[in-house]
Design a protein around this motif. Structure first.
Motif, PDB file in Angstrom:
ATOM      1  N   MET A 152      40.584  52.202  38.049  1.00 30.47           N
ATOM      2  CA  MET A 152      41.220  52.014  39.488  1.00 30.47           C
ATOM      3  C   MET A 152      42.543  51.613  39.516  1.00 30.47           C
ATOM      4  SD  MET A 152      38.371  52.664  41.255  1.00 30.47           S
ATOM      5  CE  MET A 152      37.681  51.591  42.730  1.00 30.47           C
ATOM      6  N   ASP A 153      43.117  52.083  40.871  1.00 34.65           N
ATOM      7  CA  ASP A 153      44.534  51.768  40.935  1.00 34.65           C
ATOM      8  C   ASP A 153      44.773  50.557  41.319  1.00 34.65           C
ATOM      9  OD1 ASP A 153      44.712  54.450  40.392  1.00 34.65           O
ATOM     10  OD2 ASP A 153      45.272  55.149  42.535  1.00 34.65           O
ATOM     11  N   ARG A 154      46.092  50.101  40.892  1.00 35.36           N
ATOM     12  CA  ARG A 154      46.439  48.802  41.570  1.00 35.36           C
ATOM     13  C   ARG A 154      47.802  48.831  42.147  1.00 35.36           C
ATOM     14  NH1 ARG A 154      43.375  44.233  39.343  1.00 35.36           N
ATOM     15  NH2 ARG A 154      42.095  45.121  37.698  1.00 35.36           N
ATOM     16  N   ILE A 155      48.232  47.960  43.202  1.00 35.01           N
ATOM     17  CA  ILE A 155      49.124  47.891  43.877  1.00 35.01           C
ATOM     18  C   ILE A 155      50.013  46.700  43.246  1.00 35.01           C
ATOM     19  CG2 ILE A 155      50.485  47.482  46.050  1.00 35.01           C
ATOM     20  CD1 ILE A 155      47.605  48.657  47.010  1.00 35.01           C
ATOM     21  N   ILE A 156      51.232  46.800  43.076  1.00 35.36           N
ATOM     22  CA  ILE A 156      52.095  45.483  42.292  1.00 35.36           C
ATOM     23  C   ILE A 156      53.067  44.864  43.598  1.00 35.36           C
ATOM     24  CG2 ILE A 156      53.671  45.006  40.817  1.00 35.36           C
ATOM     25  CD1 ILE A 156      51.048  45.667  39.350  1.00 35.36           C
ATOM     26  N   GLY A 157      52.866  43.672  43.750  1.00 29.88           N
ATOM     27  CA  GLY A 157      53.634  43.158  44.543  1.00 29.88           C
ATOM     28  C   GLY A 157      55.179  42.612  43.749  1.00 29.88           C
ATOM     29  N   ILE A 158      56.180  42.448  44.505  1.00 26.00           N
ATOM     30  CA  ILE A 158      57.376  41.919  43.731  1.00 26.00           C
ATOM     31  C   ILE A 158      58.158  41.137  44.762  1.00 26.00           C
ATOM     32  CG2 ILE A 158      59.474  42.871  42.593  1.00 26.00           C
ATOM     33  CD1 ILE A 158      57.920  45.371  41.566  1.00 26.00           C
ATOM     34  N   ASP A 159      58.475  39.889  44.114  1.00 23.69           N
ATOM     35  CA  ASP A 159      59.407  39.113  44.865  1.00 23.69           C
ATOM     36  C   ASP A 159      60.740  38.925  43.704  1.00 23.69           C
ATOM     37  OD1 ASP A 159      60.688  37.424  46.508  1.00 23.69           O
ATOM     38  OD2 ASP A 159      59.747  35.479  45.496  1.00 23.69           O
ATOM     39  N   SER A 211      47.107  43.704  42.997  1.00 24.39           N
ATOM     40  CA  SER A 211      45.770  43.747  44.021  1.00 24.39           C
ATOM     41  C   SER A 211      44.700  43.957  42.870  1.00 24.39           C
ATOM     42  CB  SER A 211      45.898  44.916  44.797  1.00 24.39           C
ATOM     43  OG  SER A 211      45.866  46.398  43.884  1.00 24.39           O
ATOM     44  N   ASP A 212      43.463  43.735  43.684  1.00 25.75           N
ATOM     45  CA  ASP A 212      42.329  44.145  42.948  1.00 25.75           C
ATOM     46  C   ASP A 212      42.146  45.519  42.914  1.00 25.75           C
ATOM     47  OD1 ASP A 212      42.059  43.888  45.765  1.00 25.75           O
ATOM     48  OD2 ASP A 212      39.642  44.172  45.269  1.00 25.75           O
ATOM     49  N   PRO A 213      41.247  46.157  42.213  1.00 27.96           N
ATOM     50  CA  PRO A 213      40.936  47.585  42.228  1.00 27.96           C
ATOM     51  C   PRO A 213      40.768  48.270  43.594  1.00 27.96           C
ATOM     52  CG  PRO A 213      39.945  46.639  40.369  1.00 27.96           C
ATOM     53  CD  PRO A 213      40.426  45.435  41.058  1.00 27.96           C
ATOM     54  N   LEU A 214      40.264  47.450  44.470  1.00 28.78           N
ATOM     55  CA  LEU A 214      39.974  48.029  45.657  1.00 28.78           C
ATOM     56  C   LEU A 214      40.818  47.918  46.959  1.00 28.78           C
ATOM     57  CD1 LEU A 214      36.285  46.733  46.279  1.00 28.78           C
ATOM     58  CD2 LEU A 214      36.959  49.019  45.549  1.00 28.78           C
ATOM     59  N   GLY A 215      41.995  47.142  46.300  1.00 30.19           N
ATOM     60  CA  GLY A 215      43.098  46.656  47.156  1.00 30.19           C
ATOM     61  C   GLY A 215      43.190  45.939  48.413  1.00 30.19           C
ATOM     62  N   ILE A 216      42.175  44.996  48.201  1.00 28.68           N
ATOM     63  CA  ILE A 216      41.898  43.881  49.248  1.00 28.68           C
ATOM     64  C   ILE A 216      42.499  42.691  49.025  1.00 28.68           C
ATOM     65  CG2 ILE A 216      39.940  42.734  50.353  1.00 28.68           C
ATOM     66  CD1 ILE A 216      38.097  45.210  49.583  1.00 28.68           C
ATOM     67  N   PHE A 217      42.405  42.329  47.725  1.00 33.94           N
ATOM     68  CA  PHE A 217      43.078  40.837  47.368  1.00 33.94           C
ATOM     69  C   PHE A 217      44.211  40.812  46.541  1.00 33.94           C
ATOM     70  CE2 PHE A 217      38.507  40.039  47.994  1.00 33.94           C
ATOM     71  CZ  PHE A 217      38.390  39.345  49.097  1.00 33.94           C
ATOM     72  N   ALA A 218      45.010  39.900  46.855  1.00 30.92           N
ATOM     73  CA  ALA A 218      46.560  39.933  46.150  1.00 30.92           C
ATOM     74  C   ALA A 218      46.118  38.764  45.223  1.00 30.92           C
ATOM     75  CB  ALA A 218      47.610  40.026  46.818  1.00 30.92           C
ATOM     76  N   SER A 219      46.700  38.938  43.947  1.00 29.10           N
ATOM     77  CA  SER A 219      46.644  37.745  43.006  1.00 29.10           C
ATOM     78  C   SER A 219      47.979  37.678  42.266  1.00 29.10           C
ATOM     79  CB  SER A 219      45.434  37.736  41.740  1.00 29.10           C
ATOM     80  OG  SER A 219      44.273  37.872  42.438  1.00 29.10           O
ATOM     81  N   ALA A 220      48.281  36.392  42.227  1.00 24.35           N
ATOM     82  CA  ALA A 220      49.646  36.148  41.493  1.00 24.35           C
ATOM     83  C   ALA A 220      49.354  36.584  39.929  1.00 24.35           C
ATOM     84  CB  ALA A 220      50.128  34.539  41.806  1.00 24.35           C
ATOM     85  N   LEU A 221      50.499  37.098  39.522  1.00 26.62           N
ATOM     86  CA  LEU A 221      50.268  37.626  37.969  1.00 26.62           C
ATOM     87  C   LEU A 221      51.024  36.943  37.215  1.00 26.62           C
ATOM     88  CD1 LEU A 221      48.900  39.770  36.059  1.00 26.62           C
ATOM     89  CD2 LEU A 221      50.592  41.413  36.690  1.00 26.62           C
TER      90      LEU A 221
END
Length: 163
Positions: A1-8, A19-29
């Motif tokens: 499944m695809d992931r979205i990456i958030g960057i600060d 993101s989780d595979p469904l693109g609902i929740f973001a988790s600090a990595l």
């Protein structure tokens, strides 16, 4: 499944969220040194399929780019060159550090741990990513509205249950 990456993105450190595979929740990595972020993302992309990047973009209160935007613009060029087939979105990052500190306090993190800027950066990245995903899904948020909490379970300002 695809992931979205958030960057600060910052000059010294970069907070990364996923993101989780469904693109609902973001988790600090993770928090990565700025000089190593492209290599880190390449390594991550070998394990997970990245569908897009969401990069926090620093703007002033009047919506003009802030002074830090020059650094982010340079990073955006490097990111697009390193991952030409993956879209890059910019997301307003105003107040994310304040929100990250608030989340750490609300989560019960000790003051000594809150001083660790690595934690602030990766939580800020998660806030940026979650904001993007909430907005992209038509504003649907999975947070519970205060009015939806039964009064029998809510607490007054003293912290005691209402009766």
């Amino acid at each position: 499944m695809d992931r979205i990456i958030g960057i600060d993105y910052g000059r010294k450190r970069v907070g990364v969220a996923v993101s989780d595979p469904l693109g609902i929740f973001a988790s600090a990595l993770d928090t990565v040194q700025s000089a190593k972020i492209i290599d880190y993302l390449k390594s991550f992309s070998e394990k997970e399929n990245i569908s897009r990047f969401v990069v926090g973009y620093p703007v002033n209160m009047d919506n003009t780019p802030s002074e830090a935007a020059k650094d982010v613009d340079a990073f955006l060029k490097r990111l697009s060159a390193a991952f030409p087939g993956i879209p890059v979105e910019k997301e307003d990052e105003r107040f994310t550090s304040v929100l990250a500190h608030r989340a750490m306090i609300d989560g019960g993190m000790k003051a000594s741990a809150r001083r660790d800027k690595n934690s602030v950066d990766k939580i800020s990245a998660a806030i940026i990513l979650q904001g993007y995903m909430d907005r992209s899904s038509g504003g649907t948020s999975f947070a519970c509205a205060p009015a939806a909490v039964p009064e029998s379970l809510s607490r007054n300002v003293t912290g005691k249950r209402r009766r």
